[in-house]
Design a protein around this motif. Sequence first.
Motif, PDB file in Angstrom:
ATOM      1  N   ASP A 122      59.198  46.856   5.746  1.00  0.00           N
ATOM      2  CA  ASP A 122      57.957  47.612   5.563  1.00  0.00           C
ATOM      3  C   ASP A 122      56.747  46.783   5.976  1.00  0.00           C
ATOM      4  O   ASP A 122      55.857  47.267   6.693  1.00  0.00           O
ATOM      5  CB  ASP A 122      57.804  48.025   4.098  1.00  0.00           C
ATOM      6  CG  ASP A 122      58.777  49.109   3.667  1.00  0.00           C
ATOM      7  OD1 ASP A 122      59.363  49.764   4.555  1.00  0.00           O
ATOM      8  OD2 ASP A 122      58.957  49.276   2.441  1.00  0.00           O
ATOM      9  N   SER A 162      53.248  48.271  13.918  1.00  0.00           N
ATOM     10  CA  SER A 162      52.572  49.573  13.994  1.00  0.00           C
ATOM     11  C   SER A 162      51.164  49.439  14.553  1.00  0.00           C
ATOM     12  O   SER A 162      50.645  50.376  15.172  1.00  0.00           O
ATOM     13  CB  SER A 162      52.515  50.235  12.615  1.00  0.00           C
ATOM     14  OG  SER A 162      51.695  49.499  11.727  1.00  0.00           O
ATOM     15  N   GLN A 165      64.148  45.468   2.346  1.00  0.00           N
ATOM     16  CA  GLN A 165      63.372  46.699   2.506  1.00  0.00           C
ATOM     17  C   GLN A 165      61.874  46.403   2.573  1.00  0.00           C
ATOM     18  O   GLN A 165      61.164  46.905   3.450  1.00  0.00           O
ATOM     19  CB  GLN A 165      63.681  47.640   1.340  1.00  0.00           C
ATOM     20  CG  GLN A 165      65.109  48.154   1.324  1.00  0.00           C
ATOM     21  CD  GLN A 165      65.459  48.879   0.043  1.00  0.00           C
ATOM     22  OE1 GLN A 165      64.727  48.813  -0.958  1.00  0.00           O
ATOM     23  NE2 GLN A 165      66.589  49.568   0.036  1.00  0.00           N
ATOM     24  N   TYR A 175      56.485  46.169   9.768  1.00  0.00           N
ATOM     25  CA  TYR A 175      55.993  47.367  10.449  1.00  0.00           C
ATOM     26  C   TYR A 175      54.496  47.559  10.207  1.00  0.00           C
ATOM     27  O   TYR A 175      53.731  47.779  11.156  1.00  0.00           O
ATOM     28  CB  TYR A 175      56.774  48.588   9.974  1.00  0.00           C
ATOM     29  CG  TYR A 175      56.281  49.880  10.581  1.00  0.00           C
ATOM     30  CD1 TYR A 175      56.533  50.174  11.918  1.00  0.00           C
ATOM     31  CD2 TYR A 175      55.545  50.794   9.812  1.00  0.00           C
ATOM     32  CE1 TYR A 175      56.072  51.363  12.484  1.00  0.00           C
ATOM     33  CE2 TYR A 175      55.089  51.978  10.372  1.00  0.00           C
ATOM     34  CZ  TYR A 175      55.348  52.250  11.707  1.00  0.00           C
ATOM     35  OH  TYR A 175      54.878  53.413  12.270  1.00  0.00           O
ATOM     36  N   LYS A 212      65.482  53.938  12.802  1.00  0.00           N
ATOM     37  CA  LYS A 212      65.053  55.322  12.978  1.00  0.00           C
ATOM     38  C   LYS A 212      63.612  55.579  12.540  1.00  0.00           C
ATOM     39  O   LYS A 212      62.909  56.388  13.156  1.00  0.00           O
ATOM     40  CB  LYS A 212      66.020  56.254  12.240  1.00  0.00           C
ATOM     41  CG  LYS A 212      67.422  56.252  12.853  1.00  0.00           C
ATOM     42  CD  LYS A 212      68.351  57.250  12.181  1.00  0.00           C
ATOM     43  CE  LYS A 212      69.699  57.296  12.882  1.00  0.00           C
ATOM     44  NZ  LYS A 212      70.636  58.261  12.233  1.00  0.00           N
ATOM     45  N   GLU A 213      63.152  54.905  11.492  1.00  0.00           N
ATOM     46  CA  GLU A 213      61.787  55.144  11.007  1.00  0.00           C
ATOM     47  C   GLU A 213      60.761  54.258  11.698  1.00  0.00           C
ATOM     48  O   GLU A 213      59.650  54.696  11.989  1.00  0.00           O
ATOM     49  CB  GLU A 213      61.719  54.913   9.491  1.00  0.00           C
ATOM     50  CG  GLU A 213      62.450  55.964   8.673  1.00  0.00           C
ATOM     51  CD  GLU A 213      62.210  55.798   7.180  1.00  0.00           C
ATOM     52  OE1 GLU A 213      61.229  55.106   6.797  1.00  0.00           O
ATOM     53  OE2 GLU A 213      62.993  56.366   6.397  1.00  0.00           O
ATOM     54  N   PHE A 214      61.118  53.001  11.966  1.00  0.00           N
ATOM     55  CA  PHE A 214      60.155  52.039  12.487  1.00  0.00           C
ATOM     56  C   PHE A 214      60.336  51.735  13.963  1.00  0.00           C
ATOM     57  O   PHE A 214      59.494  51.078  14.571  1.00  0.00           O
ATOM     58  CB  PHE A 214      60.238  50.728  11.700  1.00  0.00           C
ATOM     59  CG  PHE A 214      59.940  50.852  10.233  1.00  0.00           C
ATOM     60  CD1 PHE A 214      59.105  51.859   9.750  1.00  0.00           C
ATOM     61  CD2 PHE A 214      60.486  49.957   9.325  1.00  0.00           C
ATOM     62  CE1 PHE A 214      58.820  51.969   8.398  1.00  0.00           C
ATOM     63  CE2 PHE A 214      60.206  50.059   7.968  1.00  0.00           C
ATOM     64  CZ  PHE A 214      59.387  51.070   7.500  1.00  0.00           C
ATOM     65  N   ARG A 258      67.585  52.775   8.602  1.00  0.00           N
ATOM     66  CA  ARG A 258      66.206  53.159   8.282  1.00  0.00           C
ATOM     67  C   ARG A 258      65.212  52.462   9.208  1.00  0.00           C
ATOM     68  O   ARG A 258      64.292  53.084   9.752  1.00  0.00           O
ATOM     69  CB  ARG A 258      65.887  52.812   6.833  1.00  0.00           C
ATOM     70  CG  ARG A 258      64.492  53.248   6.387  1.00  0.00           C
ATOM     71  CD  ARG A 258      64.224  52.859   4.945  1.00  0.00           C
ATOM     72  NE  ARG A 258      63.867  51.458   4.806  1.00  0.00           N
ATOM     73  CZ  ARG A 258      62.612  51.000   4.750  1.00  0.00           C
ATOM     74  NH1 ARG A 258      61.585  51.850   4.827  1.00  0.00           N
ATOM     75  NH2 ARG A 258      62.370  49.710   4.604  1.00  0.00           N
TER      76      ARG A 258
END
Length: 330
Positions: free
Chosen positions: A86, A94, A82, A89, A123-125, A120
């Motif tokens: 993070d 990002s 996880q 990204y 879909k999120e990153f 996750r």
Amino acid sequence: MKKKIVLEEHLTTELNNSLWNSSGESARNGKNYMENVDQKLLDVSQRIAEMDENGIDISILSLTSPGAQSIVDIPKATSFAQKTNDEIYERFTSKNPDRLSAFATVALQSPKDAAKELERAIKEFGFKGALINGYTNIGDENTAQYLDEEPVWEFWDKVSELNIPVYLHPREPLPTQRRIYEGYSSLVGSAWGFAHETATHAIRLMLSGLFDKYPNLNVILGHLGEGLPLMLPRLEHRLYMQREGEGLGKAQRKVSEYFNDNFYVTTSGHFHTKGLLNTISEIGVDRVMFSADYPYESMKTASDWFDQALISENDRIKIGRTNAARLFNF
């Protein structure tokens, strides 16, 4: 060729560096080589500059091996995956969304949690799939769980649902399985051991019945398929000759059919035109994609070879860009 896409391109994170060091690789590869690699694994601006210099438009990044796969503590491995996604990204993708994407890191010590984390990250990153560094250590460094084994099928169920590819990246053989390399430690990793380990792992997937249950799965292999384009015909012939014997797995089709329908291969770290042509002859040009294996290999070396390779321009465009653009929806 301009606007190439590459997808076996590695990075590290501060968290990863706090858990692992490259002393073993330095001994095998040489101190200067690994110092250069370690610096580039963290450097975003140099990576993009080298992409610009070599006509590379997009890089799909992934955590360098062994990553989450060798953390035996399950909660620690899950948390590591996880936090890694993070950080990838926040630090890499990002800030450079038009140039850098990523494969998710997943901890298959808990297939259920790995499935959740994959969803996750997708879909999120906006990550493009998962990269898994070979087998997963369960309990200790000498106990492996391979991706064809039943506990992992809960993860494959999520992969099938999301309809995204999984990159099967090499790692070194288990410590207890390295007797043949004694005295020749240079062979344990990328020079030889990676290919033997990963090709066998891929064959396990073919024989397990996984692709019969999930026919939409796509697995990516680097290094021109880890030798499988050359060796699969022999394997298939011998399995047929052994058809009344034991240990054949649950597969309903020939291994060549799974290779043709459920696998892609990349050119990462294998810049040899005869090998490329042999690979195309076995799997077809629509399932071959360009990659460099940066920073363990040079983008310039990969691009200079590929841009001048004696293949048709139509094939060069497919391998260099459009096959990956189609698979990853760029």
